[in-house]
Design an enzyme around this catalytic site. Structure first.
Site, PDB file in Angstrom:
ATOM      1  N   LYS A  60       0.847  -1.207   0.000  1.00  0.00           N
ATOM      2  CA  LYS A  60       0.000   0.000   0.000  1.00  0.00           C
ATOM      3  C   LYS A  60       0.876   1.249   0.000  1.00  0.00           C
ATOM      4  O   LYS A  60       2.083   1.164   0.268  1.00  0.00           O
ATOM      5  CB  LYS A  60      -0.895  -0.025   1.237  1.00  0.00           C
ATOM      6  CG  LYS A  60      -0.130   0.019   2.564  1.00  0.00           C
ATOM      7  CD  LYS A  60      -1.023  -0.308   3.755  1.00  0.00           C
ATOM      8  CE  LYS A  60      -0.236  -0.249   5.046  1.00  0.00           C
ATOM      9  NZ  LYS A  60      -1.012  -0.765   6.192  1.00  0.00           N
ATOM     10  N   TYR A 294      15.370  31.561   8.589  1.00  0.00           N
ATOM     11  CA  TYR A 294      14.228  32.337   9.093  1.00  0.00           C
ATOM     12  C   TYR A 294      14.178  32.396  10.617  1.00  0.00           C
ATOM     13  O   TYR A 294      14.339  31.368  11.281  1.00  0.00           O
ATOM     14  CB  TYR A 294      12.921  31.735   8.591  1.00  0.00           C
ATOM     15  CG  TYR A 294      12.784  31.776   7.093  1.00  0.00           C
ATOM     16  CD1 TYR A 294      12.864  32.988   6.397  1.00  0.00           C
ATOM     17  CD2 TYR A 294      12.575  30.611   6.368  1.00  0.00           C
ATOM     18  CE1 TYR A 294      12.736  33.022   5.013  1.00  0.00           C
ATOM     19  CE2 TYR A 294      12.448  30.633   4.988  1.00  0.00           C
ATOM     20  CZ  TYR A 294      12.525  31.838   4.314  1.00  0.00           C
ATOM     21  OH  TYR A 294      12.401  31.869   2.963  1.00  0.00           O
TER      22      TYR A 294
HETATM   23  C1  LIG Z   1      -0.357  -1.932   6.734  1.00  0.00           C
HETATM   24  C2  LIG Z   1      -0.975  -3.191   7.074  1.00  0.00           C
HETATM   25  C3  LIG Z   1      -0.189  -4.354   7.275  1.00  0.00           C
HETATM   26  C4  LIG Z   1       1.310  -4.332   7.298  1.00  0.00           C
HETATM   27  O1  LIG Z   1       1.763  -3.977   8.591  1.00  0.00           O
HETATM   28  P1  LIG Z   1       3.322  -3.825   8.943  1.00  0.00           P
HETATM   29  O2  LIG Z   1       3.342  -3.434  10.365  1.00  0.00           O
HETATM   30  O3  LIG Z   1       3.864  -2.766   8.043  1.00  0.00           O
HETATM   31  O4  LIG Z   1       3.945  -5.136   8.702  1.00  0.00           O
HETATM   32  C5  LIG Z   1      -0.851  -5.546   7.473  1.00  0.00           C
HETATM   33  N1  LIG Z   1      -2.199  -5.603   7.512  1.00  0.00           N
HETATM   34  C6  LIG Z   1      -2.979  -4.507   7.369  1.00  0.00           C
HETATM   35  C7  LIG Z   1      -4.453  -4.646   7.439  1.00  0.00           C
HETATM   36  C8  LIG Z   1      -2.395  -3.258   7.156  1.00  0.00           C
HETATM   37  O5  LIG Z   1      -3.160  -2.182   7.011  1.00  0.00           O
END
Ligand SMILES: *Cc1c(COP(=O)(O)O)cnc(C)c1O
Length: 592
Positions: A60, A294
């Site tokens: 993702k 700044y």
């Molecule tokens: C992002 C996600 C993962 C992966 O988790 P990690 O901690 O990055 O290994 C697994 N399952 C779901 C539903 C997620 O949203």
């Protein structure tokens, strides 16, 4: 006059493959270097841990900002068999990029158009009763239009209380799904649930409770006649620390990119894949008493050398980190001072804790590493930013280009195509050489870009591949004779391959000067060029230094003043001393 009506078209076509971040261009000032070999290694490591279970790699958010297409290609050839994403768009993009591996998407709302999902064979996560009803309605319409049976994964809430079918709706949802599967309307791949505190040792009971609830949910489904063959609960921390939670598949994300949230329990050898770096633009001396950037948060106590680095909050660097981190140039860390601006930051060259800074020159064009290979570790940087590595990895924004370092085996093929070589001597840079062949190809490419009068100072530990690189260089120059280590010959002269072309002088600078002289060279100080030239002359070589390319192994501090074209090339082990078996080398070059 045209009287076309504006129209809104609704389409279920997969979107164009698109990636927010572009390839490095000629004027790129900031880039994420993505080591695909590390991603392949991490995938293999995680797969080896789970043996029989399948590996669903979570990709993702554009593969945690590492570039979906390149990452998916890499992980599918390294042991991942399924892909997980949050949104349907992300799943569609995977299909548009031409990958047909099973992919599951779990974030959507009831009311979204689902024919595209079914059509592209995307497995839909069902996180509530309402989602389940919406999916079943769409599946019926889909069936009557002649489509094949859609796949779904039931999402069970075992205690995260975010999404997933909660306890109140669970039984009703399970019965509804069981009936639909019996009627052939859908196929249920299995159940998934997400852990709340798998990365915390103190919350072991929470994880245990979630797993017991999950096991009961699977039981209920089976008692209703469903097979639910592939069930999964394990994110990265559970994958690396809880073999009892592997079930039929694991679902790691961050571990694929090299983050081990359970590092405290001992390293499992994952490698950080991302390095963030930006160019030095300019250096100057800020007079004592003057404020920098700044709001003048930082003021020079004494005349202070500073440099400007091309990265700011528009690139994702949090402004709240102003004055709280360091960047690393050629292995030397320098503190960032004053406010982080939109496009740039200032660093002090006179406030480094590293004593080598006194002898180190920083120049426009140098790469300053923000985190990753050759700089602050991702974990350390995340701690300074008071957040977790997940957020830091997804921090760099569109203006930051992505440079991919290839997977080992791919390198060899890539390097035979000389237009693809990552060595461009015009600016300082670095590349990886995973094999001796690629080291040789890099040498060849350097040889093709240098001319008579160039002096190359070649530094690297014994066995680093200095001779291999020089062999390639000789090929690139087209000179005669076989290149061997100069340790015994001190200097070897190779004649030009054709009249008017440069020859090659290959020498061991340390042996040339003799130990007595060589050992007295202080870091940062250069030997008087006459001493070197006299030593060369005394060897009675029939060669003109100006008409040749001079390669000097152990040449630092010795050859810098021999020419106004001096290229410093350094070879390092990619993984440091911890992994002596790893043959990968990093080659760095810069004009001095
Ligand atoms: C992002 C996600 C993962 C992966 O988790 P990690 O901690 O990055 O290994 C697994 N399952 C779901 C539903 C997620 O949203």
């Amino acid at each position: 006059m045209s009287n076309h009506q504006p129209s809104i078209s609704v389409t279920t076509d997969a979107p164009e493959e698109s990636s927010a971040c572009h390839k490095p261009q000629e004027h790129t000032l900031a880039e994420m270097v993505i080591d695909l070999d590390a991603i392949a290694h991490n995938t293999r490591t995680l797969k080896a841990m789970v043996s029989a279970a399948e590996l669903m790699a979570v990709v993702k958010a554009d593969a945690y900002n590492h570039g979906m297409r390149q990452v998916v290609e890499t992980i599918l050839s390294a042991g991942a068999t399924q892909l997980g994403v949050a949104t349907i768009d992300e799943a569609m993009r995977i299909r548009a990029a031409g990958f047909d591996a099973p992919v599951t998407a779990w974030m959507w709302f009831p009311g979204e158009e689902l024919f595209g999902v079914f059509d592209h064979n995307i497995t839909l996560g069902l996180p509530s009763l309402a989602h389940t009803e919406a999916c079943l309605r769409a599946a019926e319409d889909w069936e009557s239009s002649g489509g094949c049976v859609p796949s779904v994964t039931l999402m069970f809430d075992s205690g995260l209380s975010r999404s997933g079918v909660g306890p109140r709706e669970w039984e009703e949802t399970a019965r509804l799904i069981a009936a639909a599967e019996r009627e052939g309307k859908i196929r249920v791949t299995g159940l998934m649930t997400h852990l709340a505190s798998a990365d915390s040792d103190d919350a072991r009971e929470v994880t245990d409770l979630q797993n017991r609830r999950f096991a009961r949910a699977i039981e209920l489904c089976r008692s209703l006649g469903m097979e639910v063959p592939i069930n999964h609960i394990a994110n990265t921390p559970a994958t690396v620390s809880r073999p009892d939670l592997h079930h039929q598949m694991v679902r790691p994300g961050v571990g694929i990119y090299g983050v081990d949230p359970m590092e405290t329990q001992g390293s499992v050898g994952l490698r950080t894949a991302m390095t963030l770096r930006a160019r030095v633009l300019t250096t100057r001396v800020v007079p004592a008493g003057e404020g920098v950037s700044y709001g003048h948060l930082w003021r020079a106590q004494k005349d202070t050398r500073t440099a400007v680095v091309a990265l700011g909050y528009a690139d994702g660097l949090p402004r709240s980190m102003s004055g709280k981190f360091e960047v690393t140039i050629d292995g030397v860390a320098y503190p960032q001072i004053g406010r982080v601006c939109m496009d740039q930051i200032v660093i002090s060259l006179d406030d480094s804790a590293d004593p080598r800074a006194a002898e180190h020159t920083v120049q426009p064009g140098d790469w300053a590493v923000i985190f990753g290979e050759g700089g602050t570790s991702l974990d350390e940087f995340s701690a300074k930013a008071e957040t977790i590595p997940y957020e830091i990895l997804t921090m760099p924004r569109c203006r930051v280009a992505r440079r991919f370092l290839p997977v080992r085996d791919a390198v060899k093929d890539g390097l035979t195509d000389s237009t693809d070589l990552p060595v461009d001597l015009a600016t300082p840079g670095q590349t990886n050489a995973p094999t001796a062949e690629s080291m040789r190809a890099i040498g060849r490419h350097i040889g093709e870009q240098v001319g008579a009068g160039t002096v190359i100072s070649l530094t690297g530990p014994l066995g680093a591949g200095k001779t291999t690189l020089t062999q390639g260089l000789a090929e690139g120059l087209g000179v005669k004779g076989r290149v061997q280590s100069p340790t015994f010959t001190i200097v070897r002269s190779h004649k030009p391959g054709a009249p008017g072309q440069p020859g090659l002088l290959h020498m061991d600078a340390y042996r040339l000067l003799g130990e007595e002289v060589a050992d007295t060279i202080e870091p940062g100080k250069h030997v008087d060029p006459h001493i070197v030239l006299d030593a060369l002359e005394s060897l009675d070589l029939d060669a003109d230094v100006d008409a040749a390319v001079l390669v000097a192994e152990w040449g630092r501090g010795v050859v810098e003043s021999l020419s106004d074209k001096v290229l410093d090339v350094e070879i390092l082990r990619a993984t440091g001393e911890d992994h002596p078996d790893d043959e990968t080398r990093v080659i760095r070059w810069r004009w001095v």
